[in-house]
Design an enzyme around this catalytic site. Structure first.
Site, PDB file in Angstrom:
ATOM      1  N   ASP A   1       0.776  -1.245   0.004  1.00 11.23           N
ATOM      2  CA  ASP A   1       0.077   0.177  -0.244  1.00 11.23           C
ATOM      3  C   ASP A   1       1.046   1.133  -0.015  1.00 11.23           C
ATOM      4  O   ASP A   1       2.014   1.153   0.565  1.00 11.23           O
ATOM      5  CB  ASP A   1      -0.811  -0.029   1.206  1.00 11.23           C
ATOM      6  CG  ASP A   1      -1.652   1.363   1.294  1.00 11.23           C
ATOM      7  OD1 ASP A   1      -2.301   1.761   0.566  1.00 11.23           O
ATOM      8  OD2 ASP A   1      -1.479   1.979   2.509  1.00 11.23           O
TER       9      ASP A   1
ATOM     10  N   ASP B   1      -1.485  -0.945   6.286  1.00 10.71           N
ATOM     11  CA  ASP B   1      -1.724  -0.369   7.460  1.00 10.71           C
ATOM     12  C   ASP B   1      -3.160   0.072   7.721  1.00 10.71           C
ATOM     13  O   ASP B   1      -3.633   0.348   8.885  1.00 10.71           O
ATOM     14  CB  ASP B   1      -0.863   0.832   7.692  1.00 10.71           C
ATOM     15  CG  ASP B   1      -1.278   2.028   6.882  1.00 10.71           C
ATOM     16  OD1 ASP B   1      -1.740   1.842   5.904  1.00 10.71           O
ATOM     17  OD2 ASP B   1      -1.199   3.206   7.433  1.00 10.71           O
TER      18      ASP B   1
ATOM     19  N   ASP C   1      -6.955  -1.731   3.570  1.00 12.31           N
ATOM     20  CA  ASP C   1      -5.959  -2.810   3.271  1.00 12.31           C
ATOM     21  C   ASP C   1      -6.210  -4.083   3.824  1.00 12.31           C
ATOM     22  O   ASP C   1      -5.837  -5.034   3.123  1.00 12.31           O
ATOM     23  CB  ASP C   1      -4.456  -2.300   3.741  1.00 12.31           C
ATOM     24  CG  ASP C   1      -4.054  -0.996   3.108  1.00 12.31           C
ATOM     25  OD1 ASP C   1      -4.253  -1.029   2.154  1.00 12.31           O
ATOM     26  OD2 ASP C   1      -3.761  -0.399   3.905  1.00 12.31           O
TER      27      ASP C   1
END
Length: 640
Positions: free
Chosen positions: A338, A537, A541
């Site tokens: 990410d 995080d 996600d």
């Protein structure tokens, strides 16, 4: 009173368990040593006319040295309805005694007991990180209630309670600083050796050390839900879970033991008729086979290595939720990241300021910050933060201010009209030619441009960017050196994604990703590369973390990301991923060494027995010695 009683009960129970864990390896070792002394005494007395006394001492050696392993073997056999290696050892020792080889049988029991004591010791060694973690958590807190201070057990604390933490004390529970400022040593949580400055409103975590000033902390989580407790639970859970290799070995053990017993049974008769061995020699060789064919070293090849690697990771801020995830890491071919909060800091920062010649940078930025201080937009906050940190001036108050949603802000100071916002909010044509078209170039670098207008003329532009973490480039380069393909998944535009990808050194990027798009991309990577990991995080996600073969969460991420992930980096330290992969590869390498070594030893000992080169004492030493060597080899992972 009930809470206090429960707390005391928990303390006592935990204390008893801890005491038993400390005593157990010492009691096993003491039994093994006493067994050895009895064997020596029995052997010396057997040289004289004290045969009955000698046999009595050997029987005592059998009982004292073999009790722990016999009990363990019988209990496991009853529970699993399958014979195990402990039972093979006991049968071999009893068989040796039946044919009159009291000394050899007793030596077998002694070395087996000694290796068992060493195995227990090494297992406890691998659990040391958990024990040391649990010792870091205070049991009492100084509760402030109605202006009075009262010592209470941490289990009695509730959300909203105020506690006083003095310099040199550990923080008893997670909370937020309500009064005071200090410096905190967070090494127990993040592994970071450098103390962190903390002010009012900032979070503090249980188990960390208050170094400088007194502070009043408002409890934000119950004691059972603190980050510290989650770390302990994660590692304990990981140590109780078995990897696929360990599960295979345990299934293999049951079948192997049956085969060994069948072969030993045949060995008791066939050599006598086919090779002309005496009945005593035939039975003796069968007992040796029972010893040397036992898969003790093979069974011990995996679990100590896995536990050692998990403990090593915990010590360095890498938490594995199970041996299976640790094992999978070594097979990774690609990792998806990410962007926001993972590769980048997750917060925009001012990177460039261009001001119209003749105007003061300080004046323009002060007016801009004074206006933006009335907005909750992340870009506005970044401008205010920059001015406060660099100019060290007091923010002004505009005469009037008007927010134009989606475009920007208008404000008035005495005799001055100001506007801050997008190019379309100011004047697109003027914005394009300002500073010789600098806005276009900065936008190409993935930066967000904010224009400032004073009295109808563009006075300045500010470029802001979600800055790439300082360690990101190093982390990606380390992964590339390990032969791993890196991909960035982001919801940003292609232009921004391209700039961040180039700065981060990732091999590939996919822009404009929604949470479901990230899952699709993870599945596509799995089809292309096989075993892959996802690093993230945020809440968005979590689906991708669950879909990947290994989900890796940043420690400062959301609770759902931490719960979904298979591996947690307690400090947002990306290079730790490469360390975790190296640890996994080293663990698998050591496991392979252990398995090959233990199989070779078994084959050599069995061959030597059939050729009548091997006596029972040397068979015992070769068999048990290989087990001890395998365990010690696994313990190397604690220091790597």
């Amino acid at each position: 009173m009930a809470q206090a009683a429960n707390a005391l009960s928990e303390q006592t129970s935990g204390s008893d368990i801890s005491m038993l864990e400390k005593v157990k390896p010492h009691s096993e070792l003491a039994a093994a040593i006493l067994c050895g002394i009895l064997i020596a005494a029995g052997w010396l007395l057997g040289k004289g006319d004290y045969g009955a006394v000698s046999v009595t001492l050997f029987i005592l050696a059998y009982v004292i040295g073999g009790f722990a392993k016999a009990k363990e073997g019988i209990e496991d056999t009853i529970a699993n309805k399958e014979l195990n290696v402990e039972m093979l050892m006991i049968l071999a020792a009893v068989g040796s005694a039946i044919i009159g080889y009291w000394t050899e049988g007793a030596i077998l029991i002694f070395i087996f007991a000694m290796s068992g004591a060493l195995e227990t010791y090494t297992m406890n060694k691998s659990h040391k990180e958990i024990s040391s973690l649990m010792e870091l958590q205070p049991e009492e807190a100084l509760l402030i209630k109605n202006g009075m201070e009262e010592k209470v057990h941490v289990s009695a604390l509730s959300i909203g309670d105020m506690i006083l933490v003095k310099p040199g004390e550990r923080v008893p529970s997670d909370g937020r600083i309500a009064r005071g400022h200090t410096t905190i040593d967070e090494a127990a949580i993040t592994g970071e050796a450098v103390p962190v400055a903390k002010n009012i409103g900032e979070e503090v975590f249980a188990g960390t050390v208050n170094l400088t000033g007194s502070m009043t902390v408002e409890i934000t989580k119950p004691n059972s839900d603190t980050l510290f407790q989650k770390i302990i639970e994660l590692v304990q859970s990981a140590q109780s879970q078995k990897s696929p290799s360990q599960q295979f070995i345990e299934r293999f053990e049951g079948a192997y033991v049956k085969i060994v017993l069948a072969v030993v049974f045949l060995m008791m008769f066939i050599p006598h008729y086919l090779l002309g061995w005496s009945w005593t020699e035939t039975f003796y060789r069968a007992m040796i086979l029972l010893v040397v064919a036992s898969p003790c070293a093979l069974v011990a090849s995996i679990m100590p290595a896995t536990l050692s690697a998990i403990s090593n990771g915990a010590r360095h801020g890498i938490l594995f939720k199970g041996g299976v995830h640790l094992e999978n890491l070594s097979n990774l071919k690609a990792i998806a990241f990410d962007k926001t909060g993972t590769l980048t800091k997750g917060k925009p920062e001012v990177t460039d300021i261009l001001v119209l010649p003749g105007l003061s940078v300080e004046e323009v930025m002060l007016k801009a910050a004074s206006i933006e201080s009335h907005s909750n937009h992340p870009l506005a906050g970044a401008v205010v933060k920059y001015v406060k940190q660099t100019l060290n001036v007091e923010i002004l108050s505009p005469e009037s201010i008007e927010d134009v949603p989606g475009w920007g802000v208008r404000a008035h100071f005495p005799n001055e009209s100001w506007k801050i916002g997008k190019a379309g909010f100011i004047d697109v044509e003027k914005a394009e030619v300002f500073a010789e078209g600098a806005a276009l170039k900065l936008a190409g670098e993935g930066k967000t441009i904010v224009f400032i207008e004073k009295n109808g003329e563009i006075a300045a532009l500010i470029a802001l960017k979600d800055v790439v973490r300082s360690e990101t480039k190093k982390a990606i380069n380390l992964l590339k050196a390990q032969g791993i393909h890196t991909v960035m998944l982001t919801g940003d535009s292609s232009k921004t994604a391209k700039a961040i990808a180039a700065e981060s050194h990732v091999d590939q990027y996919v822009a404009e990703c929604l949470p479901e798009t990230k899952v699709e991309q993870v599945k596509q990577l799995q089809r292309e590369f096989g075993t892959i990991a996802m690093v993230g995080d945020g809440i968005n996600d979590a689906p991708a973390l669950a879909a990947a073969n290994v989900g890796i969460a940043m420690g400062e991420g959301t609770d759902i990301a931490l719960e979904t992930a298979d591996v947690v980096l307690m400090k947002n330290d990306l290079p730790r991923i490469a360390e975790a992969i190296s640890l996994s590869r080293k663990m698998n390498s050591i496991i392979k060494q252990n398995i090959i070594f233990s199989i070779l030893v078994i084959m050599i000992l069995i061959s030597s027995n059939f050729l009548q080169f091997l006596d029972l004492p040397f068979g015992v030493i070769g068999h048990e010695g290989s087990t001890i060597l395998v365990i010690l080899n696994s313990l190397r992972l604690l220091r790597s």
